[in-house]
Design an enzyme around this catalytic site. Structure first.
Site, PDB file in Angstrom:
ATOM      1  N   ASP A 465       0.866  -1.185   0.000  1.00  0.00           N
ATOM      2  CA  ASP A 465       0.000   0.000   0.000  1.00  0.00           C
ATOM      3  C   ASP A 465       0.897   1.228   0.000  1.00  0.00           C
ATOM      4  O   ASP A 465       2.071   1.126   0.332  1.00  0.00           O
ATOM      5  CB  ASP A 465      -0.831   0.035   1.303  1.00  0.00           C
ATOM      6  CG  ASP A 465      -1.959  -0.963   1.264  1.00  0.00           C
ATOM      7  OD1 ASP A 465      -2.249  -1.435   0.166  1.00  0.00           O
ATOM      8  OD2 ASP A 465      -2.526  -1.268   2.328  1.00  0.00           O
ATOM      9  N   ASP A 785      -4.655  -3.138   4.940  1.00  0.00           N
ATOM     10  CA  ASP A 785      -5.164  -2.643   6.223  1.00  0.00           C
ATOM     11  C   ASP A 785      -6.691  -2.698   6.301  1.00  0.00           C
ATOM     12  O   ASP A 785      -7.261  -2.826   7.352  1.00  0.00           O
ATOM     13  CB  ASP A 785      -4.682  -1.211   6.496  1.00  0.00           C
ATOM     14  CG  ASP A 785      -4.968  -0.286   5.321  1.00  0.00           C
ATOM     15  OD1 ASP A 785      -5.656  -0.732   4.383  1.00  0.00           O
ATOM     16  OD2 ASP A 785      -4.503   0.859   5.332  1.00  0.00           O
ATOM     17  N   ASP A 789      -9.322  -5.937   2.190  1.00  0.00           N
ATOM     18  CA  ASP A 789      -8.023  -6.471   1.751  1.00  0.00           C
ATOM     19  C   ASP A 789      -7.877  -7.934   2.145  1.00  0.00           C
ATOM     20  O   ASP A 789      -6.916  -8.593   1.756  1.00  0.00           O
ATOM     21  CB  ASP A 789      -6.858  -5.685   2.400  1.00  0.00           C
ATOM     22  CG  ASP A 789      -6.667  -4.331   1.748  1.00  0.00           C
ATOM     23  OD1 ASP A 789      -7.026  -4.201   0.571  1.00  0.00           O
ATOM     24  OD2 ASP A 789      -6.171  -3.408   2.413  1.00  0.00           O
TER      25      ASP A 789
END
Length: 1206
Positions: A465, A785, A789
């Site tokens: 990310d 997070d 996901d």
């Protein structure tokens, strides 16, 4: 359950015996919460006289809340339970011990040890007899014979050590993780009204009767009923599988369930069920129960346990049908697990485990062969010598004595086998992993699955990310475009027209979650703390930088005064708030991604704050001159706009009409600085042969700029940066299906995926893992997070969840939790992973040298001298103590930066490289030469009596003691050589950094002195002189010099060297893949077909009975078309009493019957992959039910979420 008439009786009778003076019981409230929409409203109105009356029954005030009196709270906890779901029972230490005992090498050892023990107590009854060829025994025989049991006991002792260490590691890991979980849970707080004040209360403290304040973004901690709400929309997919957001209001559907997310709006609810009585709690208990019952079934030997116990759970708890999806998924998993013979860990067996098991089995086979040959040769030698050469007759009375001889030969054979099987191997792996996991905690990696630590060493790709991992997640506004002027620093308030300044301040302060705020710094001179949404905090910081106070605005317009809120979501990518203007009419403030908001603007404010028209060409100009330059500097651009409604109230639900014709106030550029340590960490990854890809929801220009700052993309490289839309267009065919071939063309060059959804992330990860491009399969690590996901984290070889920003769902799906959310911690995990791999290789190099030498010595010695030069107990000292201690010494080497200077080993790389093979063979040659010289010429060299051909049970000789001592000292110095496996010359480098290693070597040396000098009979040792000791030591140190000679020989020139301990090949991986827990959708379809076949017969019987049941409950359906005919109704029907022994899945069949007749009824079922699609009955049901006419269930029915478990 759903019939008011049905409930009236029990409800009244319950009130008589109501618990603790409250007007309703736990079960009543539980049943109430199982109802949906109109049924729920009916029940509340008919039985409780409305929500307010329910509040008074629960002795709570809908405005002021509970008094907060401790005795009252305690009483509520006793009557209605605590808001705490007990975690799944941890495995006991004994269960973990049992699991550890399943290891193949350990099982071989246990068998060997038990045989050895049994034989050691065997005493033949026959008298000594000269005719039997047995030498006359001496009085010392007894002592030697008595010591025979030591051998078996020592092996068993080594097994016990290995098992206990493994079990203890698993136990402490579990404990560590539970500690983290409870820490996370304690930090979770919720807004509750007590005594008229809004307080933040830990979730576990919430009780039934509390009035909770709910707002968008909340995860509901308990079940409740809405008292007051504005534009409330809830995502109930976690419970019902319904992906559309459910609108909640007092008139339509006031039921709020725990574990669901508030997606829009705000409101107040009265808490009606907590902990295990809430809907989430019921699911958890059900899942736990179904697992427990599953085990019971296995014990009883029943195979068809799943459908049966699912129904039992149903009838016992009276649980709502919404629970079915989760439960039936569990059922499938359990059935799949039953079919598997071997119990697979999460995902595939880890790469290292696979290689080690293969290697151990190969070595075991070789050992078995050697020991069998040894036994055979000894027996043949004995038979030929006695019966052929000496022509002795086989006397009946001599049989026990011959058996004793054969038993002795067998023990020698077993000793060879014991030495050959490397029992130190599982211990070395366990110690190495456990040591790494402990140390990784200090490097901010909380490892949840041990094998993930080692898999990270093989990682070839990391999908990361951006926000918070590569950047600091501390956002600040650094540029702004206000009134035709692009400010590269924050402007002073005087530079702005008061009217514009006022619009900016109000537009930001009102149109952001009131939970987002900026608090003073914790330490003097520190940065202000940002609480809540970081982007909103950046904007509030901008207001503060403009010397304005956002608190004043919020106090003037409290949350209750907000007329309507369109919350931010991934589809809108904007947020809008409507307020009433004092002069009449409405004003809406909007903010969001600049390219999206600007498309909806048709006016803009100029320098003087006047409204100017804003045409398409102006917009393109602005994108080119303002937004792109900001984005290319890595800034996120946010546009702030407003719109006035002066001509009466519009229809607020018509969003496309409302969110248009906006007036642009300003565009700001928000900086989220790259973490200073990240570029260096990414450079390390590149050197280590790991590709880093950034997957983000940001604008492509911003993402590219950040990627360039991090070093993921370097200017001039031939790499791809794609947006989610473009990515999907390139990899999908006309039908919208992902094609692996198309994906294979893209992923090798892809470095940045912007504006991506969680689904894109999962597609990318799956595509890279399944790809067959390149020599070996990619090993992918992923960070995540968000709740969504989860699938990508589960699919990846190693999933990293964020410890700070991560949701519980993400943490549950992950393998490693990054406690500091920092990318550099991932690089540390790679280093530790590679270190584990190297530690195992070091130990293998040492262990195999010991094994090769010991086996050859025992084998040739037994064949030539009818006795092994190294006695059984001596072998075990070498084997057990050296192995156990050596595994401790070599497996705890700390990692060095040099580990990151080579490429990943890959899944197919053998454990024993050619360099290691050269070292093993080289050192074996030296040791064998020395030992054979000592065996056959040692007595002349040292001028002592020969120990060869000594009669049975003779006292220990100095000759054989020297051989034993020299052998151990050679191993000791070879342990130092084994510290390096890549042919490095300096074997002492960093030796003092590893205290364990130094103490093990020293400890082993001291123990050896004690054994030789004081070991006596059990160890077959006798005292040595000082000069003999020096000779032994000199030969031992020769190992170090010999090591230098070996490393001079180039590995390439030795063509005959082979590698050993290969990984699994691609074909085998695909074969294994069929037994995995994670199954792709196509495979799911296949399995569903298989299970259908298995259940064919049972279905026919069940369906006939179901039809009868439907017949009888038909009139009810016709009378009440809206009634949710719950499954409980006809399960209690006499005609539905199916014999318990018949395995069945009635739940499925009933609704399939319904669908057969009514294909257009719109009933939907949740497919296994979580997508809701109209349910078509593709199964060829064996019963024709066209004669049954059934009215379709009402579309709000919970049957929609029924999951097909076949």
């Amino acid at each position: 359950m759903t019939n008011p008439t049905e409930h009236a009786l029990p409800a009244n009778s319950m009130v008589e015996s109501h618990e603790g003076d409250f007007g309703c019981t736990v079960m009543e409230l539980r049943k109430l919460m199982e109802l949906r929409s109109s049924d729920g409203i009916d029940q509340i109105n008919v039985h409780y006289g409305g929500v307010m009356n329910l509040c008074s029954r629960l002795k709570t005030n809908p405005v002021e809340g509970l008094s907060g009196n401790p005795t009252d709270l305690e009483k509520r906890k006793q009557v209605f339970g605590q808001n705490f779901i007990p975690p799944k029972k941890a495995k006991t230490f004994l269960e973990l011990v049992w699991e550890a005992l399943q290891d193949v090498t350990l099982i071989i050892l246990e068998i060997a040890a038990i045989i050895s023990l049994v034989l050691s107590f065997y005493r033949p009854p026959g008298e000594e007899n000269e005719q039997c060829g047995l030498p006359v025994s001496s009085p010392e025989d007894e002592g030697e014979a008595e010591a025979g049991w030591i051998e078996g006991a020592a092996i068993l002792f080594s097994v016990i050590i290995v098992v206990l260490v493994t079990a203890f590691n698993d136990w402490s890991k579990e404990k560590q993780f539970r500690g983290l979980q409870s820490r996370i849970e304690k930090e979770q707080k919720f807004s509750v009204i007590r005594n008229g004040h809004i307080i933040q209360l830990p979730v576990a403290e919430i009780v039934v009767g509390d009035i909770a304040q709910i707002k968008y973004g909340d995860l509901l901690p308990a079940d409740g009923i809405l008292i007051q709400g504005n534009d409330l929309k809830i995502d109930e997919s976690s419970l019902t599988g319904e992906s559309d957001h459910v609108k909640k209001s007092l008139e339509r559907d006031p039921m709020l369930l725990s574990g669901t997310h508030v997606m829009e709006g705000s409101g107040r609810m009265v808490v009606t069920a907590v902990g295990i009585n809430s809907q989430t709690g019921i699911i958890f208990t059900l899942l736990g129960a179904s697992e427990g019952e599953e085990e019971e079934k296995k014990k009883k030997g029943k195979k068809q346990g799943v459908p049966e116990n699912r129904n039992k759970a149903k009838t016992q708890d009276g649980v709502a049908l919404e629970i079915q999806p989760l439960n039936s998924q569990e059922g499938i998993d359990n059935e799949e697990k039953e079919k598997k013979v071997t119990k697979l860990p999460k995902k595939e067996k880890s790469v290292l485990q696979g290689k080690l098991t293969r290697l151990a089995v190969q070595i075991g086979k070789a050992g078995l062969l050697m020991s069998a040959i040894t036994v055979l040769i000894l027996i043949l030698y004995f038979v030929i010598e006695n019966f052929v050469i000496h022509r002795r007759p086989w006397l009946a009375e001599c049989t026990p004595i011959y058996i004793q001889y054969f038993v002795k030969f067998f023990i020698i054979g077993i000793t060879v086998l014991v030495v050959a099987v490397p029992e130190g191997l599982p211990l070395a792996v366990t110690i190495s992993l456990a040591y790494s996991v402990k140390k990784m905690m200090k490097d901010n990696n909380l490892v949840r699955h041990l094998d993930a630590c080692e898999t990270m060493g093989n990682a070839t790709a990391i999908c990361s990310d951006k926000t918070g991992t590569l950047t600091m997640n501390r956002m600040t506004v650094v540029q702004a475009y206000i009134g035709d002027t692009h400010y590269h620093q924050i402007p002073s308030p005087d530079a702005l027209v008061p009217k514009v300044l006022d619009l900016i301040v109000n537009g930001i302060s009102i149109n952001s979650a009131y939970t987002s705020k900026i608090l003073p710094p914790e330490k003097e001179g520190g940065l202000p703390r940002q609480v809540g949404n970081k982007t909103e905090c950046a904007l509030l910081g901008f207001v503060t930088d403009l010397k304005q106070d956002y608190h004043a605005v919020r106090n003037e317009v409290p949350e209750e005064k907000l007329y309507k809120v369109y919350t931010f979501n991934s589809v809108r990518k904007s947020m809008s708030t409507v307020i009433e203007k004092p002069s009449g009419g409405y004003r809406m403030y909007s903010k969001g991604a600049s390219e999206i908001i600007l498309r909806k603007c048709n006016r803009i404010l100029d320098k003087k704050g006047e409204v100017m028209p804003f045409k398409n060409k102006d917009r393109d100009e602005m994108v080119r001159t303002v937004i792109e330059p900001m984005a290319s500097q890595g800034l996120r651009t946010i546009c702030i706009a407003y719109r006035d409604f002066n001509d009466g109230e519009p229809t607020w639900d018509n969003e496309s009409e409302i969110l248009t014709e906006l007036t642009c106030i300003a565009v700001v550029g928000i900086e989220d600085p790259v973490r200073p340590e990240v570029p260096e960490a990414i450079a390390k990854c590149k050197r280590a042969g790991i590709t880093v890809r950034m997957v983000t929801g940001d604008n492509i220009n911003t993402a590219r700029a950040i990627a360039t700052k991090c070093g993921i993309v370097t200017p001039g490289d031939d790499f791809l940066c794609l947006e989610g839309k473009e990515f999907n267009r390139l990899i999908r065919n006309e039908k919208g299906e992902v094609e692996q071939e198309k994906l294979d063309k893209i992923w090798p060059k892809l470095r940045v995926l912007a504006r991506s959804s969680p689904t894109d992330k999962h597609t990318l990860v799956k595509g890279i893992i399944d790809s067959t491009v390149g020599e070996q399969r990619q090993v992918v690590a992923v960070t995540g997070d968000g709740t969504n996901d989860g699938p990508a984290l589960k699919k990846a070889d190693v999933g990293f969840a964020m410890g700070i920003a991560g949701t519980d769902v993400a943490k549950e799906a992950s393998d490693i939790i990054l406690t500091d959310d920092n990318f550099t911690s991932i690089v540390k995990a790679v280093m530790w992973g590679r270190n584990v791999y190297d530690s195992i290789s070091k130990f293998l190099q040492f262990q195999l040298t010991v094994n090769v030498v010991a086996v050859i010595v025992a084998f040739t010695g037994a064949c030539i001298t009818q006795d092994s030069p190294l006695k059984a107990v001596q072998m075990l000292w070498v084997n057990l103590i050296m192995d156990t201690f050596a595994s401790l010494a070599l497996a705890t080497e700390p990692p060095t930066e040099s580990l990151l200077k080579r490429r990943p080993y890959g899944r197919n790389k053998p454990l024993i490289s050619r360099t290691m093979m050269k070292n093993i063979l080289g050192h074996s040659v030296y040791q064998l030469t020395v030992i054979f010289f000592l065996v056959f010429a040692g007595e002349r060299f040292f001028d002592i009596d020969s120990g060869r051909k000594a009669p049975l049970h003779s006292p220990p000789s100095q000759h054989y003691t020297i051989i034993f001592n020299t052998f151990v000292l050679m191993q000791l110095f070879n342990e130092i050589n084994s510290r390096k496996i890549h042919g490095e010359r300096n074997v002492f480098a960093g030796i003092f950094r590893n205290l364990i290693f130094c103490s093990v070597v020293l400890g082993t040396f001291i123990s050896q002195i004690l054994i030789v000098e004081f070991g006596g009979k059990p160890f077959s040792c006798t005292k040595l002189t000082l000069s003999q000791w020096f000779w032994c030591l000199f030969i031992g140190i020769g190992e170090l010099l010999w090591g230098q000679i070996i490393s001079t020989i180039p590995t390439q020139s030795l063509k005959f060297l082979k590698e050993a301990g290969h990984g699994t090949t691609k074909e085998e991986i695909t074969k294994d893949a069929e037994g995995l827990d994670e199954i792709d959708h196509a495979e799911m379809e296949l399995r569903r077909g298989q299970i259908l076949w298995f259940r064919g017969l049972n279905r026919i019987q069940t369906q006939i009975k179901v039809v009868k049941a439907f017949h009888s409950s038909l009139h009810e359906s016709i009378q009440k078309p809206k009634n949710q005919n719950s499954i409980h109704n006809f399960m209690t029907h006499p005609e539905f009493a199916i014999d318990e022994e018949v395995p069945r899945t009635p739940l499925l069949d009933e609704h399939e019957e319904e669908n057969l007749d009514n294909p257009t009824s719109g009933t939907r079922a949740l497919l296994l992959d979580g997508e809701v699609t109209p349910y078509a009955n593709k199964n060829n049901n064996a019963v024709d039910c066209s004669q049954v006419q059934i009215v379709a269930s009402h579309s709000d029915s919970p049957l929609h979420s029924l999951e097909t478990s076949v």
